[in-house]
Design an enzyme around this catalytic site. Sequence first.
Site, PDB file in Angstrom:
ATOM      1  N   LYS A 233      34.739  46.414  37.764  1.00  0.00           N
ATOM      2  CA  LYS A 233      33.491  45.804  38.243  1.00  0.00           C
ATOM      3  C   LYS A 233      32.956  46.570  39.454  1.00  0.00           C
ATOM      4  CE  LYS A 233      33.582  42.179  41.092  1.00  0.00           C
ATOM      5  NZ  LYS A 233      32.656  42.149  42.250  1.00  0.00           N
ATOM      6  N   ASN A 234      33.841  46.862  40.408  1.00  0.00           N
ATOM      7  CA  ASN A 234      33.401  47.461  41.662  1.00  0.00           C
ATOM      8  C   ASN A 234      33.014  48.928  41.524  1.00  0.00           C
ATOM      9  OD1 ASN A 234      33.725  45.052  43.038  1.00  0.00           O
ATOM     10  ND2 ASN A 234      35.833  45.499  43.643  1.00  0.00           N
TER      11      ASN A 234
ATOM     12  N   ARG B 202      26.666  40.190  46.604  1.00  0.00           N
ATOM     13  CA  ARG B 202      26.505  41.100  47.726  1.00  0.00           C
ATOM     14  C   ARG B 202      26.184  42.528  47.288  1.00  0.00           C
ATOM     15  NH1 ARG B 202      27.238  42.369  52.834  1.00  0.00           N
ATOM     16  NH2 ARG B 202      28.087  44.413  53.297  1.00  0.00           N
TER      17      ARG B 202
ATOM     18  N   CYS C 281      30.485  35.958  47.511  1.00  0.00           N
ATOM     19  CA  CYS C 281      31.584  35.063  47.884  1.00  0.00           C
ATOM     20  C   CYS C 281      31.554  34.780  49.387  1.00  0.00           C
ATOM     21  CB  CYS C 281      32.920  35.677  47.514  1.00  0.00           C
ATOM     22  SG  CYS C 281      33.247  35.681  45.746  1.00  0.00           S
TER      23      CYS C 281
ATOM     24  N   ARG D 149      30.656  40.199  56.602  1.00  0.00           N
ATOM     25  CA  ARG D 149      30.353  41.463  55.940  1.00  0.00           C
ATOM     26  C   ARG D 149      28.937  41.964  56.243  1.00  0.00           C
ATOM     27  NH1 ARG D 149      32.569  40.970  49.833  1.00  0.00           N
ATOM     28  NH2 ARG D 149      31.332  39.092  49.748  1.00  0.00           N
TER      29      ARG D 149
ATOM     30  N   ASP E  96      41.709  42.239  47.969  1.00  0.00           N
ATOM     31  CA  ASP E  96      41.362  41.569  46.718  1.00  0.00           C
ATOM     32  C   ASP E  96      42.590  41.110  45.930  1.00  0.00           C
ATOM     33  OD1 ASP E  96      38.675  41.723  47.133  1.00  0.00           O
ATOM     34  OD2 ASP E  96      38.281  43.294  45.670  1.00  0.00           O
TER      35      ASP E  96
ATOM     36  N   ARG F  48      32.682  36.200  37.506  1.00  0.00           N
ATOM     37  CA  ARG F  48      32.052  37.313  38.214  1.00  0.00           C
ATOM     38  C   ARG F  48      32.915  38.572  38.173  1.00  0.00           C
ATOM     39  NH1 ARG F  48      31.560  36.580  43.767  1.00  0.00           N
ATOM     40  NH2 ARG F  48      30.459  38.551  43.647  1.00  0.00           N
TER      41      ARG F  48
END
Length: 445
Positions: free
Chosen positions: A22-23, A95, A119, A124, A308, A401
């Site tokens: 995902k990232n 985000r 989240c 951040r 994470d 997500r």
Amino acid sequence: MDSMVIEGGIPLKGGVSISGSKNASLPIIVSSIMFDNVDNEIDNVPDLEDIKTIKKLLISLGAEIKESDRADKVIINTSHINNCDAPYDLVKTMRASILVLGPLLAKYKRARVSLPGGCAIGARPIDFHLNAFRLLGADVEVDHGYVEVSADKLKGAMITFPIPSVTGTENVIMAATLAEGTTVIKNAAMEPEIDDLILALNNGGADIRRTELAVIVIKGVKKLNKLKHGVLPDRIEAGTFMVASAITKGDIILNDIEVRHLKAIISKLSEAGAKIIINSSSSLRIKGSKVIKSVDISTAPYPNFPTDMQAQMMALMTLSSGLCVIAENVFENRFMHVAELMRLKADIKVRNNFAIVKGVKKLSGAEVMATDLRASASLVLAGLASSDGCTTVSRIYHLDRGYEKMEKKLAGLGAMVSRVKEDEPAPIVEPIFNNKIHERDAQVE
């Protein structure tokens, strides 16, 4: 609002394939804004809510998302982008939406993006992004909940981050790719997902390299050609399934992974007693131990233990043989899962950014509520290990997500788990042991 219902106490067995990251997918998808080619192709993209959100955001800018012959392939035509404003209703849930700032500024010399959501695990701030854009020559304004950046011309600059920032590094890389001259990012984040973005951009004509682990040099180019890239595997999903094997005393083979990106997770799980056998660079087997040993954990940017994975490891430590301390050093509000784990009879005390976990003999099923993406994973893991009663995890839209079809993958490993929509009865899916893959297991020892 969907929930996940889990009947725990079953050792997971079999094989599971890990989805694309995902990232890594999110910045690569938004980088398509900068490419001149009509059809840009990205493979191994997971089917997640965050991916759907970023697609909607690109469509709102004028991009076209085309149908493809595979579910994990995204084809994007950005040649007709006619809008540089990213509205609040799309950005508020994620985000990573802030990542459109860099490519829009690079290609169209302006962008207006709502301050991001996502989240609730910490502030951040995006100051690093904005200060870097100023150094590249952009005008930056923040007003009425929106960030607006513009520049007649971007020029290369020396940028030093006070602390490593993943999205900040990615945003600056994309903005500097089409800038005039050379940009150097010092104290850049070192996550593999950033290197995947660099690889995707370089394959399309960019000139970007790491000269040192935390130093990235971008030589600006006039244009990018075709974006054609396969996204790397999701190391956090891989780590989560590794913990699933350890916490249920199971025996799982993970396929389609990058073992080299899992070193910190492998080290801690081995220390906790799990037996890990490396089959190849893209496959490993993990067997849970009858006794889970207590291990201290301290989160830090890659290549250290990832924040994470903190919640998932905490779930494992609730069933350990002793006492451990978990230090959360990345986000200031990432212990919200503690109260929910305690509903399952975990013994945890929090002191500032430290959680002291005393292992218990067993967890008991209960109704719990997910508060963020990784917290939801930790509750599912704890539910899988609960030997007394059923666990219902509500608000699993957080889980959607970041984890692709998690309940189906768990069922394929023998878990009794089901997704239940609001006001529906809660049937338990029968376990579906993936025997064909599990028969392979005997061959790797």
